[in-house]
Design a protein around this motif. Structure first.
Motif, PDB file in Angstrom:
ATOM      1  N   LYS A  33       0.847  -1.186   0.000  1.00  0.00           N
ATOM      2  CA  LYS A  33       0.000   0.000   0.000  1.00  0.00           C
ATOM      3  C   LYS A  33       0.883   1.236   0.000  1.00  0.00           C
ATOM      4  O   LYS A  33       1.929   1.265   0.643  1.00  0.00           O
ATOM      5  N   THR A  34       0.438   2.248  -0.723  1.00  0.00           N
ATOM      6  CA  THR A  34       1.118   3.530  -0.736  1.00  0.00           C
ATOM      7  C   THR A  34       0.371   4.463   0.196  1.00  0.00           C
ATOM      8  O   THR A  34      -0.811   4.720   0.008  1.00  0.00           O
ATOM      9  N   LYS A  35       1.053   4.958   1.217  1.00  0.00           N
ATOM     10  CA  LYS A  35       0.457   5.891   2.175  1.00  0.00           C
ATOM     11  C   LYS A  35       0.734   7.311   1.691  1.00  0.00           C
ATOM     12  O   LYS A  35       1.867   7.659   1.373  1.00  0.00           O
ATOM     13  N   ARG A  36      -0.321   8.124   1.651  1.00  0.00           N
ATOM     14  CA  ARG A  36      -0.194   9.511   1.190  1.00  0.00           C
ATOM     15  C   ARG A  36      -0.584  10.475   2.298  1.00  0.00           C
ATOM     16  O   ARG A  36      -1.398  10.144   3.158  1.00  0.00           O
ATOM     17  N   ASP A  37      -0.021  11.673   2.254  1.00  0.00           N
ATOM     18  CA  ASP A  37      -0.384  12.691   3.235  1.00  0.00           C
ATOM     19  C   ASP A  37      -1.632  13.431   2.763  1.00  0.00           C
ATOM     20  O   ASP A  37      -2.221  13.085   1.732  1.00  0.00           O
ATOM     21  N   SER A  38      -2.040  14.459   3.498  1.00  0.00           N
ATOM     22  CA  SER A  38      -3.286  15.167   3.195  1.00  0.00           C
ATOM     23  C   SER A  38      -3.267  15.870   1.839  1.00  0.00           C
ATOM     24  O   SER A  38      -4.317  16.111   1.245  1.00  0.00           O
ATOM     25  N   SER A  39      -2.078  16.189   1.338  1.00  0.00           N
ATOM     26  CA  SER A  39      -1.990  16.840   0.023  1.00  0.00           C
ATOM     27  C   SER A  39      -1.837  15.849  -1.121  1.00  0.00           C
ATOM     28  O   SER A  39      -1.743  16.254  -2.274  1.00  0.00           O
ATOM     29  N   GLY A  40      -1.798  14.569  -0.802  1.00  0.00           N
ATOM     30  CA  GLY A  40      -1.708  13.544  -1.830  1.00  0.00           C
ATOM     31  C   GLY A  40      -0.298  13.111  -2.162  1.00  0.00           C
ATOM     32  O   GLY A  40      -0.101  12.216  -2.991  1.00  0.00           O
ATOM     33  N   LYS A  41       0.704  13.711  -1.522  1.00  0.00           N
ATOM     34  CA  LYS A  41       2.094  13.324  -1.765  1.00  0.00           C
ATOM     35  C   LYS A  41       2.376  11.984  -1.087  1.00  0.00           C
ATOM     36  O   LYS A  41       1.873  11.710   0.002  1.00  0.00           O
ATOM     37  N   ILE A  42       3.210  11.189  -1.719  1.00  0.00           N
ATOM     38  CA  ILE A  42       3.570   9.892  -1.148  1.00  0.00           C
ATOM     39  C   ILE A  42       4.373  10.110   0.130  1.00  0.00           C
ATOM     40  O   ILE A  42       5.392  10.793   0.133  1.00  0.00           O
ATOM     41  N   GLU A  43       3.845   9.535   1.206  1.00  0.00           N
ATOM     42  CA  GLU A  43       4.491   9.652   2.509  1.00  0.00           C
ATOM     43  C   GLU A  43       5.428   8.472   2.750  1.00  0.00           C
ATOM     44  O   GLU A  43       6.536   8.630   3.227  1.00  0.00           O
ATOM     45  N   ARG A  44       4.925   7.273   2.433  1.00  0.00           N
ATOM     46  CA  ARG A  44       5.736   6.061   2.593  1.00  0.00           C
ATOM     47  C   ARG A  44       5.053   4.897   1.895  1.00  0.00           C
ATOM     48  O   ARG A  44       3.881   4.958   1.542  1.00  0.00           O
ATOM     49  N   TYR A  45       5.830   3.848   1.734  1.00  0.00           N
ATOM     50  CA  TYR A  45       5.306   2.617   1.168  1.00  0.00           C
ATOM     51  C   TYR A  45       5.198   1.603   2.302  1.00  0.00           C
ATOM     52  O   TYR A  45       6.061   1.545   3.168  1.00  0.00           O
ATOM     53  N   LYS A  46       4.125   0.835   2.286  1.00  0.00           N
ATOM     54  CA  LYS A  46       3.893  -0.112   3.366  1.00  0.00           C
ATOM     55  C   LYS A  46       3.712  -1.512   2.787  1.00  0.00           C
ATOM     56  O   LYS A  46       3.033  -1.696   1.773  1.00  0.00           O
ATOM     57  N   ALA A  47       4.313  -2.475   3.440  1.00  0.00           N
ATOM     58  CA  ALA A  47       4.155  -3.874   3.060  1.00  0.00           C
ATOM     59  C   ALA A  47       3.632  -4.626   4.271  1.00  0.00           C
ATOM     60  O   ALA A  47       4.122  -4.440   5.384  1.00  0.00           O
ATOM     61  N   ARG A  48       2.614  -5.448   4.061  1.00  0.00           N
ATOM     62  CA  ARG A  48       2.042  -6.228   5.152  1.00  0.00           C
ATOM     63  C   ARG A  48       2.007  -7.691   4.729  1.00  0.00           C
ATOM     64  O   ARG A  48       1.534  -8.028   3.650  1.00  0.00           O
ATOM     65  N   LEU A  49       2.524  -8.551   5.602  1.00  0.00           N
ATOM     66  CA  LEU A  49       2.465  -9.989   5.368  1.00  0.00           C
ATOM     67  C   LEU A  49       1.132 -10.491   5.901  1.00  0.00           C
ATOM     68  O   LEU A  49       0.808 -10.272   7.071  1.00  0.00           O
ATOM     69  N   VAL A  50       0.351 -11.112   5.046  1.00  0.00           N
ATOM     70  CA  VAL A  50      -0.960 -11.623   5.460  1.00  0.00           C
ATOM     71  C   VAL A  50      -1.048 -13.112   5.163  1.00  0.00           C
ATOM     72  O   VAL A  50      -0.453 -13.606   4.205  1.00  0.00           O
ATOM     73  N   VAL A  51      -1.781 -13.799   5.983  1.00  0.00           N
ATOM     74  CA  VAL A  51      -2.005 -15.226   5.777  1.00  0.00           C
ATOM     75  C   VAL A  51      -3.178 -15.398   4.813  1.00  0.00           C
ATOM     76  O   VAL A  51      -4.072 -14.558   4.760  1.00  0.00           O
TER      77      VAL A  51
END
Length: 167
Positions: A33-51
């Motif tokens: 998932k790409t996390k964005r701030d209130s102005s729409g700029k990319i804040e960080r990239y997130k990776a989640r391990l799911v079963v």
């Protein structure tokens, strides 16, 4: 992905073990998932391990999935009380909440591709705590949350089990 694996390791989510005879491990996958701030700029990239919880079998991998959910009416009543009495309301978010729920059942998961321990590729993870994707992850989180909050003096509401009162 490294951060997620480190978080799992630091939280003691699993132990690397041999798969017991007759058991079938559940698979896992990465969700990005790409996390964005209130102005729409990319804040960080997130990776989640799911079963891959869809492969779990009721009565074998889990017994119960129910966890209560608060009603909209309860939310509205609380907001009305806060507004009427000019109270302060605090909200909290528990980061990696589901990683805090302890499992009652034995669930085995395959090692994620690219993260298998060298020389131990034939081993699997025995899950000690729930992770995202498990059918009963939300129930295990609720049970732990309920136990801890009631130990700290909160009382569960009899009408809406997601509302607690501190007396």
């Amino acid at each position: 992905m490294d951060d997620e694996m480190n978080s799992m390791y630091m939280n003691g989510v699993w132990d690397l073990v041999e798969l017991p005879h007759g058991c079938k491990p559940v698979g896992c996958k990465w969700v990005f998932k790409t996390k964005r701030d209130s102005s729409g700029k990319i804040e960080r990239y997130k990776a989640r391990l799911v079963v891959k919880g869809y492969s779990q079998r009721e009565g074998i991998d889990f017994k119960e999935t129910f966890s209560p959910v608060s009603t909209k009416d309860s939310f509205r009543v609380i907001m009305a009380i806060v507004a009427h009495f000019d109270l302060e309301l605090h909200q909290m978010d528990v980061k990696t909440a589901f990683l805090n729920g302890h499992l009652d059942e034995e669930v085995y998961m395959e090692q994620p591709t690219g993260f298998a321990e060298v020389g131990k590729e034939d081993l699997v993870y025995k899950l000690n705590k729930s992770i995202y994707g498990l059918k009963h992850a939300s129930r295990q989180w609720y049970l732990k949350f309920d136990r801890i909050i009631t130990q700290n003096g909160f009382k569960e509401n009899t009408i809406d089990r997601c509302i607690y009162l501190w007396e």
